[in-house]
Design an enzyme around this catalytic site. Structure first.
Site, PDB file in Angstrom:
ATOM      1  N   LEU A   9       0.838  -1.197   0.000  1.00 51.24           N
ATOM      2  CA  LEU A   9       0.000   0.000   0.000  1.00 51.24           C
ATOM      3  C   LEU A   9       0.878   1.254   0.000  1.00 51.24           C
ATOM      4  O   LEU A   9       1.686   1.447   0.906  1.00 51.24           O
ATOM      5  CB  LEU A   9      -0.910   0.018   1.230  1.00 51.24           C
ATOM      6  CG  LEU A   9      -1.754  -1.238   1.481  1.00 51.24           C
ATOM      7  CD1 LEU A   9      -2.710  -1.002   2.639  1.00 51.24           C
ATOM      8  CD2 LEU A   9      -2.509  -1.651   0.227  1.00 51.24           C
ATOM      9  N   ALA A  10       0.705   2.055  -1.031  1.00 53.27           N
ATOM     10  CA  ALA A  10       1.543   3.261  -1.137  1.00 53.27           C
ATOM     11  C   ALA A  10       0.802   4.390  -1.824  1.00 53.27           C
ATOM     12  O   ALA A  10       1.381   5.183  -2.555  1.00 53.27           O
ATOM     13  CB  ALA A  10       2.829   2.932  -1.889  1.00 53.27           C
ATOM     14  N   GLY A  12      -1.102   6.667  -0.190  1.00 47.58           N
ATOM     15  CA  GLY A  12      -1.313   7.800   0.728  1.00 47.58           C
ATOM     16  C   GLY A  12      -0.449   8.996   0.362  1.00 47.58           C
ATOM     17  O   GLY A  12       0.558   8.884  -0.329  1.00 47.58           O
ATOM     18  N   ARG A  16       2.429  14.680   6.279  1.00 44.64           N
ATOM     19  CA  ARG A  16       3.375  15.267   7.231  1.00 44.64           C
ATOM     20  C   ARG A  16       4.772  15.465   6.653  1.00 44.64           C
ATOM     21  O   ARG A  16       5.602  16.139   7.239  1.00 44.64           O
ATOM     22  CB  ARG A  16       3.451  14.402   8.500  1.00 44.64           C
ATOM     23  CG  ARG A  16       2.325  14.692   9.472  1.00 44.64           C
ATOM     24  CD  ARG A  16       2.303  13.719  10.608  1.00 44.64           C
ATOM     25  NE  ARG A  16       1.658  12.459  10.231  1.00 44.64           N
ATOM     26  CZ  ARG A  16       1.649  11.372  10.989  1.00 44.64           C
ATOM     27  NH1 ARG A  16       2.272  11.372  12.142  1.00 44.64           N
ATOM     28  NH2 ARG A  16       1.049  10.272  10.586  1.00 44.64           N
ATOM     29  N   ASP A 104       5.779   2.186   3.738  1.00 46.55           N
ATOM     30  CA  ASP A 104       6.547   3.105   4.599  1.00 46.55           C
ATOM     31  C   ASP A 104       7.149   2.420   5.830  1.00 46.55           C
ATOM     32  O   ASP A 104       7.331   3.050   6.859  1.00 46.55           O
ATOM     33  CB  ASP A 104       5.663   4.288   5.022  1.00 46.55           C
ATOM     34  CG  ASP A 104       4.454   3.860   5.866  1.00 46.55           C
ATOM     35  OD1 ASP A 104       4.244   2.646   6.047  1.00 46.55           O
ATOM     36  OD2 ASP A 104       3.722   4.750   6.344  1.00 46.55           O
ATOM     37  N   GLY A 141      -2.463   1.676  15.611  1.00 53.50           N
ATOM     38  CA  GLY A 141      -3.656   0.925  15.975  1.00 53.50           C
ATOM     39  C   GLY A 141      -3.284  -0.078  17.072  1.00 53.50           C
ATOM     40  O   GLY A 141      -2.179  -0.618  17.079  1.00 53.50           O
ATOM     41  N   GLU A 156      -8.099   1.818  16.056  1.00 50.98           N
ATOM     42  CA  GLU A 156      -7.192   2.919  15.750  1.00 50.98           C
ATOM     43  C   GLU A 156      -7.115   3.857  16.960  1.00 50.98           C
ATOM     44  O   GLU A 156      -8.082   3.992  17.715  1.00 50.98           O
ATOM     45  CB  GLU A 156      -7.684   3.693  14.519  1.00 50.98           C
ATOM     46  CG  GLU A 156      -7.603   2.908  13.229  1.00 50.98           C
ATOM     47  CD  GLU A 156      -6.204   2.374  12.973  1.00 50.98           C
ATOM     48  OE1 GLU A 156      -5.286   3.190  12.746  1.00 50.98           O
ATOM     49  OE2 GLU A 156      -6.014   1.142  13.019  1.00 50.98           O
ATOM     50  N   TYR A 389      38.588  22.998 -22.870  1.00 52.80           N
ATOM     51  CA  TYR A 389      37.321  23.604 -23.287  1.00 52.80           C
ATOM     52  C   TYR A 389      37.598  24.878 -24.072  1.00 52.80           C
ATOM     53  O   TYR A 389      38.324  25.760 -23.605  1.00 52.80           O
ATOM     54  CB  TYR A 389      36.512  23.917 -22.024  1.00 52.80           C
ATOM     55  CG  TYR A 389      35.111  24.398 -22.261  1.00 52.80           C
ATOM     56  CD1 TYR A 389      34.271  23.766 -23.185  1.00 52.80           C
ATOM     57  CD2 TYR A 389      34.612  25.486 -21.560  1.00 52.80           C
ATOM     58  CE1 TYR A 389      32.972  24.208 -23.382  1.00 52.80           C
ATOM     59  CE2 TYR A 389      33.309  25.929 -21.755  1.00 52.80           C
ATOM     60  CZ  TYR A 389      32.498  25.287 -22.669  1.00 52.80           C
ATOM     61  OH  TYR A 389      31.216  25.733 -22.867  1.00 52.80           O
TER      62      TYR A 389
HETATM   63  C1  UD1 Z   1      -2.124   1.971   9.743  1.00 54.99           C
HETATM   64  C2  UD1 Z   1      -3.081   1.060  10.489  1.00 54.99           C
HETATM   65  C3  UD1 Z   1      -2.701   1.031  11.956  1.00 54.99           C
HETATM   66  C4  UD1 Z   1      -1.257   0.597  12.115  1.00 54.99           C
HETATM   67  C5  UD1 Z   1      -0.337   1.451  11.259  1.00 54.99           C
HETATM   68  C6  UD1 Z   1       1.055   0.837  11.246  1.00 54.99           C
HETATM   69  C7  UD1 Z   1      -5.213   1.252   9.325  1.00 54.99           C
HETATM   70  C8  UD1 Z   1      -6.584   1.810   9.377  1.00 54.99           C
HETATM   71  N1  UD1 Z   1      -4.421   1.554  10.359  1.00 54.99           N
HETATM   72  O1  UD1 Z   1      -2.304   3.283  10.247  1.00 54.99           O
HETATM   73  O2  UD1 Z   1      -3.537   0.146  12.664  1.00 54.99           O
HETATM   74  O3  UD1 Z   1      -0.872   0.663  13.462  1.00 54.99           O
HETATM   75  O4  UD1 Z   1      -0.792   1.506   9.893  1.00 54.99           O
HETATM   76  O5  UD1 Z   1       1.995   1.678  10.613  1.00 54.99           O
HETATM   77  O6  UD1 Z   1      -4.884   0.565   8.399  1.00 54.99           O
HETATM   78  N2  UD1 Z   1      -2.657   3.913   2.085  1.00 54.99           N
HETATM   79  C9  UD1 Z   1      -3.206   3.668   0.841  1.00 54.99           C
HETATM   80  N3  UD1 Z   1      -4.453   4.133   0.584  1.00 54.99           N
HETATM   81  C10 UD1 Z   1      -5.196   4.804   1.501  1.00 54.99           C
HETATM   82  C11 UD1 Z   1      -4.633   5.035   2.772  1.00 54.99           C
HETATM   83  C12 UD1 Z   1      -3.353   4.578   3.053  1.00 54.99           C
HETATM   84  O7  UD1 Z   1      -2.575   3.080  -0.015  1.00 54.99           O
HETATM   85  O8  UD1 Z   1      -6.319   5.182   1.177  1.00 54.99           O
HETATM   86  C13 UD1 Z   1      -1.295   3.433   2.377  1.00 54.99           C
HETATM   87  C14 UD1 Z   1      -0.350   4.520   2.809  1.00 54.99           C
HETATM   88  O9  UD1 Z   1       0.318   5.092   1.679  1.00 54.99           O
HETATM   89  C15 UD1 Z   1       0.605   3.774   3.726  1.00 54.99           C
HETATM   90  C16 UD1 Z   1      -0.249   2.652   4.285  1.00 54.99           C
HETATM   91  O10 UD1 Z   1      -1.371   2.543   3.447  1.00 54.99           O
HETATM   92  O11 UD1 Z   1       1.670   3.199   3.002  1.00 54.99           O
HETATM   93  C17 UD1 Z   1      -0.705   2.935   5.723  1.00 54.99           C
HETATM   94  O12 UD1 Z   1      -1.479   4.116   5.716  1.00 54.99           O
HETATM   95  P1  UD1 Z   1      -1.320   5.209   6.836  1.00 54.99           P
HETATM   96  O13 UD1 Z   1      -2.245   6.329   6.548  1.00 54.99           O
HETATM   97  O14 UD1 Z   1       0.102   5.540   7.078  1.00 54.99           O
HETATM   98  O15 UD1 Z   1      -1.922   4.383   8.068  1.00 54.99           O
HETATM   99  P2  UD1 Z   1      -1.669   4.631   9.589  1.00 54.99           P
HETATM  100  O16 UD1 Z   1      -2.512   5.766  10.053  1.00 54.99           O
HETATM  101  O17 UD1 Z   1      -0.214   4.703   9.851  1.00 54.99           O
HETATM  102 CA    CA Z   2       1.755   4.787   8.478  1.00 54.83          CA
END
Ligand code: UD1
Ligand code: CA
Length: 462
Positions: A9-10, A12, A16, A104, A141, A156, A389
């Site tokens: 998942l990447a 986001g 920050r 991440d 979480g 969460e 040159y």
């Molecule tokens: C998430 C978990 C949390 C955990 C934490 C660990 C959920 C709801 N929460 O929270 O329980 O403790 O990771 O690091 O999953 N992403 C997408 N699409 C989206 C949202 C996020 O691809 O719509 C990706 C982000 O780019 C990231 C990853 O998912 O790589 C995690 O998303 P992030 O928003 O960082 O979740 P956390 O709030 O850290």
């Molecule tokens: Ca995260």
């Protein structure tokens, strides 16, 4: 045996980071965050690697265009659960295990993922998540277990009750799912929570409600779970990865005088009995042989050093090769595909650009050698300059074996100095110098006897 589908998942935004670059393309210790994650998971041998992208996805696709990765676009990004919903056409067609990772978490290791997968397969669970016990669980979480210690759900931080906030077992965001079981629940997520998002974590609760088995594997090293959500955490992750690399090098016989101030990218290799002094930077595709000494403030990028090379203080070497037993610096600068043979010496304030230098050749002081081909056993005197040159084009200088270039000479390229020739100090050479010849190209010296003394006397009379 069932195959493995890897989903990262990447999508986001990485708000920050306050960056125009997507978060997962920020670098730590010589690799982007996403590369760290990919490389940790690759040895598990996934059949398919799929990346969910959204924010600035073109940059991520360009960065990974040769990585053999499939992409799924998630726009808009409505949460981690939504990411899995969007990617469902890909993973649901796959029979077997689905490993979900975030882009991440650069500290995660192959071993930890391997163990998670084994626990998942042996336990026959529908979902196995990776958890960790943290002294400070803020932001993550929390894993909620029932009286029997079984995983019930994940809450969460923003949705947690005061008691739940106090739980210190956190969800790392890394899961193994049984694809067929996940398909049953992924559509049932709701966004009725503090962030208004579809949480992947809610699948745990849904699976359990369906009577499925859910497990958590507590990681041995909680540091591996650290997510990078800010520049401060990027620095922290960089620090940990750096120390991990230095520990490996020291175990392999490299002396690191001060690990706190030594920066060696993951991609660098170093032979045994090499000594790294403080404040050394070794970057990218760099390889350093054995028995080398790299003195303080050197920065070496994408370069190859053979054995027994000494790099003295404050030298910069990029995209270049140094032969065995050679000495570079102090304050030398080699760049743009330069090479130096063995037992050569490139000394103080010498700049070498796109230049090949033969064995045992010496350029010990204050020179610019650019676009040149220099043979073996050549002596380049102090202050020699290749004038490469003309304001429009770059031209080549060829200096054959055994040439002696006297100090403060200029070689106006294109130019050839044939083997064994001798250039008198202070010469400006603009024509080919034949083999074994002497070239003098400087004004004749004029002597005016007693001139200085007469001048002093005439001033005194005024
Ligand atoms: C998430 C978990 C949390 C955990 C934490 C660990 C959920 C709801 N929460 O929270 O329980 O403790 O990771 O690091 O999953 N992403 C997408 N699409 C989206 C949202 C996020 O691809 O719509 C990706 C982000 O780019 C990231 C990853 O998912 O790589 C995690 O998303 P992030 O928003 O960082 O979740 P956390 O709030 O850290
Ligand atoms: Ca995260």
């Amino acid at each position: 045996m069932n195959g493995l589908f890897l989903l990262i998942l990447a999508a986001g935004k990485g708000t920050r980071f306050k960056s125009t670059l997507p978060k997962v393309l920020h670098q730590v210790s010589g690799k982007t965050l996403i590369e760290w994650v990919l490389e940790a998971a690759r040895p598990l041998g996934p059949q398919t690697v799929c990346l969910v992208v959204g924010h600035e996805s073109d940059q991520i696709k360009a960065h990974l265009d040769k990585a053999g990765v499939e992409f799924v676009e998630q726009v808009p990004q409505l949460g981690t659960g939504h990411a899995l919903q969007v990617a469902k056409p890909l993973w649901s067609a796959h029979q077997g295990d689905l490993l979900v990772l975030s882009g991440d978490v650069p500290l995660i290791t192959t071993r930890t993922l391997q163990t998670l997968l084994e626990v998942h397969r042996q336990g026959g669970a529908s979902a196995t998540l990776l958890s960790a016990r943290l002294a400070d669980p803020t932001g993550y979480g929390r894993v909620v277990r029932n009286k029997n210690g079984e995983v019930e759900r994940i809450v969460e931080q923003k949705d947690a009750s005061p008691e739940e906030i106090r739980l210190n077992e956190i969800n790392a965001g890394i899961y193994c799912f049984n694809s067929e079981d996940l398909v049953q629940v992924i559509g049932g997520l709701s966004a009725d929570n503090a962030q208004g998002e579809y949480y992947l974590t809610d699948c745990i609760d849904l699976l359990r409600q369906n009577g499925r088995r859910v497990m958590a594997r507590v990681a041995d090293d909680p540091q591996e779970m650290k997510g990078v959500n800010s520049r401060a955490e990027l620095a922290e992750a960089g620090q940990l990865l750096r120390q991990r690399k230095l520990q490996e090098l020291m175990a392999e016989g490299v002396t690191v005088l001060d690990p706190a101030s030594t920066y060696v990218d993951q991609t660098v290799s170093i032979g045994a009995d090499t000594i790294l002094y403080p404040n050394v930077f070794l970057e990218g595709r760099t390889s350093v042989g054995s028995h080398c000494r790299i003195y303080p403030n050197a920065r070496i990028s994408h370069s190859t050093l053979a054995d027994h090379v000494t790099v003295l203080d404050s030298s910069v070497i990029t995209e270049s090769e140094i032969g065995s037993g050679s000495q570079i610096g102090p304050f030398a600068h080699l760049k743009q595909h330069s090479s130096v043979g063995s037992r050569a010496r490139i000394g103080n304030f010498v700049e070498v650009k796109n230049t090949q230098i033969g064995d045992q050749t010496k350029a010990a002081h204050l020179s610019y050698l650019g676009d040149a081909e220099i043979g073996r056993d050549v002596n380049i005197g102090a202050g020699t300059i290749t004038c490469n040159y003309d304001g429009v084009r770059k031209h080549k200088t060829v200096i054959e074996d055994n040439v002696f270039v006297g100090s403060d000479s200029q070689l106006i390229a294109p130019i050839v100095v044939r083997r064994g020739a001798y250039i008198a100090a202070g010469s400006t050479i603009s024509q080919e110098v034949p083999e074994d010849a002497l070239a003098i190209a400087r004004a004749h010296q004029l002597i005016k006897q007693h001139w200085a003394k007469r001048r002093r006397e005439s001033y005194r009379k005024e």
